[in-house]
Motif scaffolding. Structure first.
Motif, mmCIF file in Angstrom:
data_model
loop_
_atom_site.group_PDB
_atom_site.id
_atom_site.type_symbol
_atom_site.label_atom_id
_atom_site.label_comp_id
_atom_site.label_asym_id
_atom_site.label_seq_id
_atom_site.Cartn_x
_atom_site.Cartn_y
_atom_site.Cartn_z
ATOM 1 N N GLU A 79 0.815 -1.214 0.000
ATOM 2 C CA GLU A 79 0.000 0.000 0.000
ATOM 3 C C GLU A 79 0.852 1.269 0.000
ATOM 4 O OE1 GLU A 79 -3.779 -0.085 2.272
ATOM 5 O OE2 GLU A 79 -2.894 -1.840 3.223
ATOM 6 N N LEU A 80 2.094 1.157 0.442
ATOM 7 C CA LEU A 80 2.995 2.300 0.451
ATOM 8 C C LEU A 80 4.335 1.869 -0.151
ATOM 9 C CD1 LEU A 80 2.386 3.774 4.025
ATOM 10 C CD2 LEU A 80 1.539 4.686 1.854
ATOM 11 N N HIS A 106 10.233 0.960 8.160
ATOM 12 C CA HIS A 106 9.141 1.655 8.841
ATOM 13 C C HIS A 106 9.642 2.554 9.973
ATOM 14 C CE1 HIS A 106 9.820 -1.419 11.911
ATOM 15 N NE2 HIS A 106 9.718 -2.336 10.945
ATOM 16 N N GLU A 109 7.716 5.861 10.171
ATOM 17 C CA GLU A 109 6.344 5.613 10.640
ATOM 18 C C GLU A 109 6.326 5.318 12.140
ATOM 19 O OE1 GLU A 109 6.418 5.607 6.477
ATOM 20 O OE2 GLU A 109 7.646 4.423 7.874
ATOM 21 N N ARG A 220 -4.217 7.186 12.658
ATOM 22 C CA ARG A 220 -3.697 7.365 11.296
ATOM 23 C C ARG A 220 -2.218 7.002 11.234
ATOM 24 N NH1 ARG A 220 -4.944 12.206 10.801
ATOM 25 N NH2 ARG A 220 -6.952 11.926 9.748
ATOM 26 N N ALA A 221 -1.473 7.386 12.251
ATOM 27 C CA ALA A 221 -0.040 7.056 12.271
ATOM 28 C C ALA A 221 0.161 5.548 12.372
ATOM 29 C CB ALA A 221 0.640 7.773 13.429
ATOM 30 N N THR A 224 -0.699 3.995 9.007
ATOM 31 C CA THR A 224 0.416 4.179 8.078
ATOM 32 C C THR A 224 1.547 3.225 8.401
ATOM 33 O OG1 THR A 224 -0.173 6.528 7.851
ATOM 34 C CG2 THR A 224 2.029 5.867 7.149
ATOM 35 N N ARG A 225 1.769 2.996 9.702
ATOM 36 C CA ARG A 225 2.807 2.036 10.088
ATOM 37 C C ARG A 225 2.441 0.622 9.634
ATOM 38 N NH1 ARG A 225 5.134 -1.608 10.446
ATOM 39 N NH2 ARG A 225 6.536 -2.476 12.040
ATOM 40 N N LYS A 227 0.695 -0.202 7.136
ATOM 41 C CA LYS A 227 0.790 -0.313 5.685
ATOM 42 C C LYS A 227 2.205 -0.623 5.217
ATOM 43 C CE LYS A 227 -3.170 2.604 4.470
ATOM 44 N NZ LYS A 227 -3.620 3.832 3.776
ATOM 45 N N LYS A 228 3.162 -0.483 6.120
ATOM 46 C CA LYS A 228 4.518 -0.878 5.791
ATOM 47 C C LYS A 228 4.708 -2.393 5.920
ATOM 48 C CE LYS A 228 6.673 2.979 4.754
ATOM 49 N NZ LYS A 228 7.496 3.167 3.546
#
Length: 453
Positions: A79-80, A106, A109, A220-221, A224-225, A227-228
């Motif tokens: 995703e990222l 990561h 993140e 959100r953070a 995002t983490r 997604k790594k």
């Protein structure tokens, strides 16, 4: 050389014939009746090999081939973007839903998550301080209200004293005005305390909003983490790995291919003439599988010694206008306690059971005789001088590679255990004597129809 005249040429055929019959003509008539002329043999009783009518299940099948495919086979993308720092699975590994397949760098993140956690903690502390302010404001309001009430009583008492006598007043006009001013100031202090309490309540709402905002930022953070990490979306087997440690992974590059090997299906098409057969199956037909659809027996080239059961799950509600066929979806399953061997892409040969006759009369195909459109078998029965054959008209039912179902035209003409002619029926007719040869000396051309004389 002189030619012999035609009318003097010896008739060699006539001479031989006379020579052959001469001796017999010279014998008495009694001896002639006991002698069989040369070239004429007494007919021998032909040997036949028998078979027995069996009673067992026969099915009507349609045969087709297809390739297995998985219900769920997906390409898994990151995703990222990022650099691959850890690969946790290899091709062929079985994974569960949510298992981490690989991790990208990561560190940034992780710092963002830590920062969001600190911000949330600060917001919660501010909310706690706001609660303290509210408590202080309430105490202050209660105190100001008490002071205001006392000032109200003092002012009323002084006013009564001032108005009680015109001659000797114990309280001057100036003192009364001072008391009234104190009362008004106490009332004003109450209003200020109420405003302070309302302000603290508003700050409480604002602090609660700040806590929610900090929580969203933390979520959100953390998202995002996460997604790594490249994770499995469902249970399955890794069928392809496209990345290595140190690779720069983008969002447009498939990192893995995940296949669900537990839920396999076979797609195939059938002509529209068979649509009614697939659509109108009823339980009385006996052709349904355990899951309600048409039963299927399948084999594979990879494992020719194993058979797999299945069923027709559904059929397409439309007919393809180009091919005139409809699509069928079938399910295959492997027996419990056995190794799983079916794989997506595997070629399977399927026999679709469309009907069952559980109590059919069955004979080897070679025992069935054909005479034009008519079918019959030769039954072995006891005659006055030995075994003879009896012709029994039948109709063909279901058949497989070796056996055929027979339905006697006359009810009860055949039953399980009835002995029939299997081999050696050439030129036999109803009532002919035969010699039953259990050892198999009788011969007949394989696949050749027997035609009565």
């Amino acid at each position: 050389m002189k030619s012999t005249p035609r009318f003097f040429r010896p008739a060699s055929g006539l001479v031989l014939f006379l020579a052959a019959i001469g001796p017999s003509c010279a014998k008495p008539a009694a001896d002639a009746s006991e002698t069989i002329p040369d070239g004429i043999r007494e007919r021998e009783v032909p040997p036949v090999r028998p078979c027995t009518v069996e009673r067992r299940e026969m099915v009507r099948v349609l045969e087709t081939t297809s390739r297995l495919e998985s219900d769920s086979e997906v390409q898994i993308f990151s995703e990222l973007p990022g650099r691959a720092v850890e690969i946790l699975v290899e091709e062929g590994d079985r994974v569960k839903k949510g298992d981490v397949l690989a991790r990208l760098d990561h560190r940034d993140e992780d710092l963002a998550v830590a920062d969001a956690e600190v911000a949330l903690e600060e917001a919660r502390e501010n909310a706690a301080q706001t609660e303290l302010k509210i408590a202080e404001a309430r105490d202050s309001l209660a105190q100001r209200e008490t002071e205001a009430l006392q000032a109200e009583r003092d002012w009323k008492r002084d006013e009564e004293l001032f108005s009680s006598s015109d001659l000797a007043r114990p309280l001057s006009q100036q003192a009364l005005e001072a008391r009234r001013l104190q009362k008004e100031q106490a009332e004003h202090a109450v209003e200020q305390a109420r405003i302070a309490l309302e302000r603290s309540m508003l700050e409480k709402e604002q602090s609660a909003t700040a806590v929610s905002r900090a929580q969203v930022a933390l979520d959100r953070a953390r998202l995002t983490r996460r997604k790594k990490d490249i994770v499995a979306p469902f249970d399955g087997v890794i069928s392809l790995r496209n990345i290595r440690i140190g690779d720069s992974v983008g969002t447009a590059q498939a990192a893995f291919v995940l296949t669900d090997t537990d839920h396999l299906r076979a797609l195939f098409s059938r002509p529209q003439e068979e649509l009614r057969l697939f659509s109108d199956l009823r339980p009385s037909d006996g052709g349904e599988g355990e899951d309600g659809g048409l039963a299927i027996q399948a084999t594979t080239e990879a494992y020719p010694d194993r058979s797999f059961e299945g069923y027709v799950e559904r059929i397409s509600p439309t007919i393809d206008a180009t091919s005139g066929q409809f699509r069928v979806v079938a399910r295959l399953r492997e027996a419990e306690g056995t190794d799983r061997v079916l794989l997506p892409g595997m070629l399977v040969r399927m026999k679709i059971i469309t009907a069952r006759h559980p109590d059919a009369l069955v004979i080897p195909k070679r025992a069935l005789r054909r005479e034009g459109e008519r079918r019959f078998v030769l039954e072995l029965v006891d005659g006055p001088d030995g075994t003879i054959v009896r012709r029994v008209p039948v109709e063909e039912g279901f058949q497989d590679e070796e056996y055929v179902e027979v339905i006697p035209v006359e009810e009860g003409a055949l039953d399980a255990g009835t002995r029939l002619v299997l081999i050696g029926s050439r030129d036999l007719v109803d009532g002919d004597p035969v010699r039953v040869d259990e050892l198999g000396d009788a011969t007949e051309t394989v696949g050749e129809d027997s035609t009565p004389r």
